[in-house]
Enzyme design. Structure first.
Site, PDB file in Angstrom:
ATOM      1  N   GLU A   1     -18.380  18.805  -8.473  1.00 22.80           N
ATOM      2  CA  GLU A   1     -17.781  18.446  -9.764  1.00 22.80           C
ATOM      3  C   GLU A   1     -18.863  18.265 -10.830  1.00 22.80           C
ATOM      4  O   GLU A   1     -18.942  17.251 -11.505  1.00 22.80           O
ATOM      5  CB  GLU A   1     -16.914  17.188  -9.638  1.00 22.80           C
ATOM      6  CG  GLU A   1     -15.620  17.445  -8.904  1.00 22.80           C
ATOM      7  CD  GLU A   1     -14.585  16.351  -9.107  1.00 22.80           C
ATOM      8  OE1 GLU A   1     -14.580  15.693 -10.178  1.00 22.80           O
ATOM      9  OE2 GLU A   1     -13.782  16.158  -8.187  1.00 22.80           O
TER      10      GLU A   1
ATOM     11  N   ASP B   1     -17.883  17.708  -0.618  1.00 21.85           N
ATOM     12  CA  ASP B   1     -16.668  16.908  -0.661  1.00 21.85           C
ATOM     13  C   ASP B   1     -15.623  17.757   0.049  1.00 21.85           C
ATOM     14  O   ASP B   1     -15.119  18.737  -0.507  1.00 21.85           O
ATOM     15  CB  ASP B   1     -16.270  16.619  -2.111  1.00 21.85           C
ATOM     16  CG  ASP B   1     -14.935  15.900  -2.239  1.00 21.85           C
ATOM     17  OD1 ASP B   1     -14.282  15.655  -1.186  1.00 21.85           O
ATOM     18  OD2 ASP B   1     -14.526  15.593  -3.367  1.00 21.85           O
TER      19      ASP B   1
ATOM     20  N   ASN C   1     -12.723  16.677   1.181  1.00 21.41           N
ATOM     21  CA  ASN C   1     -11.361  16.170   0.971  1.00 21.41           C
ATOM     22  C   ASN C   1     -10.619  16.029   2.291  1.00 21.41           C
ATOM     23  O   ASN C   1      -9.418  16.328   2.394  1.00 21.41           O
ATOM     24  CB  ASN C   1     -10.584  17.083   0.019  1.00 21.41           C
ATOM     25  CG  ASN C   1     -10.735  16.651  -1.431  1.00 21.41           C
ATOM     26  OD1 ASN C   1     -10.715  15.469  -1.743  1.00 21.41           O
ATOM     27  ND2 ASN C   1     -10.922  17.613  -2.324  1.00 21.41           N
TER      28      ASN C   1
END
Length: 613
Positions: free
Chosen positions: A347, A498, A500
């Site tokens: 991100e 990441d 998730n």
């Protein structure tokens, strides 16, 4: 994250009016948020390579005419100099007229110019040094074909030396938020014919005068030199001024430009948890076989800047602490304090990568991979003194899983489920895979970085994504061993991101146990898209460097372990894993992000070392 820039007396008056009406407008340097100290005896011409635009900048000061003004014109290289000189003359005349009509304090407006001006009085012309002949009838391209050496511009009674393509600052801006105890640097710095490394910069500070206006009488205290200034508590309530002289590799310096911060330095947060974590990473690793790795989801600005973020995702976070100008100061200081060798970031806003991370992390080389057409993506930063980039691979999963031959066996097993195939192919999930060589030892590190798809019913999608990713990693791994003629002991895999995915899901099982069977629960996370008769295997012995902590993501809507640094355990030893923030720290302001945490995720930090051959 979950959910988520002439000498004109010989010209006929009609021509004069036509040119005056159609010429490009003048923009005064004083209208910009920064000021450039243009020398009074120089005129600067700038024409960037492969462009038609010619920028003309000079400062005209004449005490007798009571004028001191900087002018900036944009013309074209194909334009005749006669026309441009006419425009220059017109604007000088206009400034003189405005000056003469200015109403003095306590007096009526003056209708008659203080210094009468007629068209024949203001002479504007180009000449060559030692020549009395005006240069007329040529274009700027012809005028500057060889160089500007010896070229002079005369305006009234002033002769200017013409300088072509000198180092120049086109734009500079300081951030709106400056926190004490954190590094500050230009929010924006656009250079022409110059480079950051050859430019000179100095920082000054001052308390704003009682009348709220900085002027030539303001006493500025010099603080430091260089483009990055580490502020301190003594800077609180002071405005900062940055003065930069752009330079090039030939050692030529252009005119200085200064910029003053709009707001004073504010007190920064104290006792940030990442500062405690820095106690474990005070120095860079000195062992040539050791590597410090960071994985960190920074929380992209587009997911934090909006009503949905403020009211639904992070309603507990102070509004100012959600702003990127605030948050980036925290995560940049945090990253710098880890003294890492490799940083896998998720991100990452494109603008943050370009204007902040690339310049502040000056000991590193950064590789940015946007996530499809999104304004954020994943980035790898590697310490330039330790690693050499051999090759970087980018895999946009949605675009490639149905076309790359290496994926055919797995793709053939899922493509008959149209809803499943459509959903996974529409995802913008990206894998960044970088082959680095350790300069000290000659060994190789294959660094994978990803941010997998989020949705509550998408365990099957994420498991397939990591399955396809590992197929690609294995393909490249074998290819490198063959092409480089090395053994498996001389190349190690590190897979960060990441994901998730919590430890109970199939991703962790596949990474650490190398196998997920066809009956695993993740395959049925969406009944209509259920994956049938698929099992996954991968050949790498992998471990999680930071284990399975309770939280790597902590918000009021969701809190769990979603981020991992997986490493090849038959190639690396784990030297240390930096302790994560405690639950008490994460919940001090209810959840994160907060005034002390810049993201809804926390950074993972681990030291690895190649095993002895």
């Amino acid at each position: 994250m979950i959910g988520k820039f002439i000498h004109c007396c010989s010209l006929h008056s009609l021509v004069y009016q036509q040119l005056r009406a159609t010429a490009l407008s003048t923009s005064l340097r004083s209208l910009r948020p920064h000021s450039t100290a243009v020398a009074m005896d120089k005129v600067y011409l700038r024409n960037a390579q492969n462009t038609e635009e010619l920028h003309i900048t000079f400062r005209y000061a004449n005490q007798g005419l009571k004028l001191d003004r900087s002018f900036n014109f944009c013309r074209r290289m194909s334009e005749r100099v006669d026309e441009a000189l006419l425009r220059i003359r017109n604007n000088v005349e206009k400034e003189l007229t405005k000056k003469s009509k200015k109403k003095p304090k306590g007096a009526a407006a003056v209708e008659t110019p203080l210094t009468p001006i007629t068209p024949n009085e203001i002479v504007v012309e180009f000449r060559r040094e030692g020549s009395e002949e005006q240069i007329l009838g040529v274009t700027f391209e012809e005028l500057l074909k060889n160089s500007a050496d010896g070229l002079k511009l005369r305006i009234h009674d002033t002769n200017f030396d013409v300088l072509l393509n000198q180092p120049w600052i086109d734009s500079v801006q300081l951030p709106s938020s400056i926190l004490a105890g954190f590094p500050v640097y230009p929010l924006k710095l656009e250079l022409e014919f110059a480079s950051r490394e050859h430019s000179r910069a100095e920082w000054y500070r001052a308390v704003k005068p009682a009348n709220g206006i900085f002027n030539e009488k303001t006493s500025w205290e010099r603080c430091a030199e260089g483009l990055i200034y580490q502020t301190s508590s003594s800077d609180v309530d002071h405005h900062l001024k940055l003065v930069i002289r752009p330079g090039n590799e030939q050692g030529i310096l252009g005119p200085a430009t200064e910029c003053i911060s709009k707001l004073p330095v504010q007190p920064g947060p104290i006792d940030c948890p990442f500062e405690q974590r820095h106690q474990y990473t005070k120095q860079p690793l000195s062992d040539p076989n050791a590597i410090r790795v960071v994985s960190y989801n920074l929380l992209a600005d587009l997911y934090a800047d909006g009503d949905y973020a403020r009211k639904t995702l992070f309603p507990y976070c102070a509004a100012n602490a959600l702003k990127i100008d605030y948050r980036k100061q925290l995560f940049i200081k945090e990253l710098l304090g880890y003294n890492a060798d490799l940083m896998c970031l998720q991100e990452v806003d494109l603008k943050i990568f370009e204007h902040d991370l690339k310049h502040v992390l000056h000991s590193f080389t950064g590789i940015m991979t946007p996530k499809g057409t999104c304004a954020e993506g994943i980035a790898l930063f590697y310490r330039s003194t330790r690693f050499e980039l051999v090759k970087n691979y980018v895999l946009h999963l949605g675009d490639n899983i149905s076309t790359l031959p290496v994926f055919t066996p797995l793709w053939n097993r899922i493509k008959s489920n149209e809803q499943l195939a459509k959903r996974i192919c529409e995802r913008s999930t990206t894998l960044q895979l970088s082959l680095l060589q350790v300069k000290e030892t000659g060994r190789y590190v294959l660094v994978a970085n990803t941010h997998l798809y989020f949705h509550p019913d998408a365990d099957h999608i994420r498991l397939l994504q990591i399955g396809f990713s590992l197929i690609f990693v294995e393909h490249i791994y074998k290819q490198v061993i063959k092409e480089r003629n090395i053994t498996s002991q001389n190349i190690g895999l590190i897979f960060c991101g990441d994901f998730n995915s919590v430890p109970e899901c199939g991703i962790y099982k596949l990474m650490t146990e190398q196998f997920v069977g066809k009956d695993f629960v993740d395959w049925s996370s969406n009944e209509e898209q259920a994956v049938k008769d698929v099992e996954l295997r991968q050949p790498f012995l992998m471990s999680s460097a930071c284990g399975t902590p309770p939280y790597t993501n902590y918000t009021t809507l969701f809190a769990a372990c979603l981020d991992y640094i997986f490493y090849q355990s038959d190639c690396f030893d784990l030297l240390q894993s930096v302790p994560l923030p405690t639950l008490e720290q994460l919940s001090e302001n209810e959840a994160i992000p907060s005034i002390k945490f810049p993201s809804d995720h926390v950074a993972l930090v681990a030291d690895l070392a190649f095993k002895s051959c």
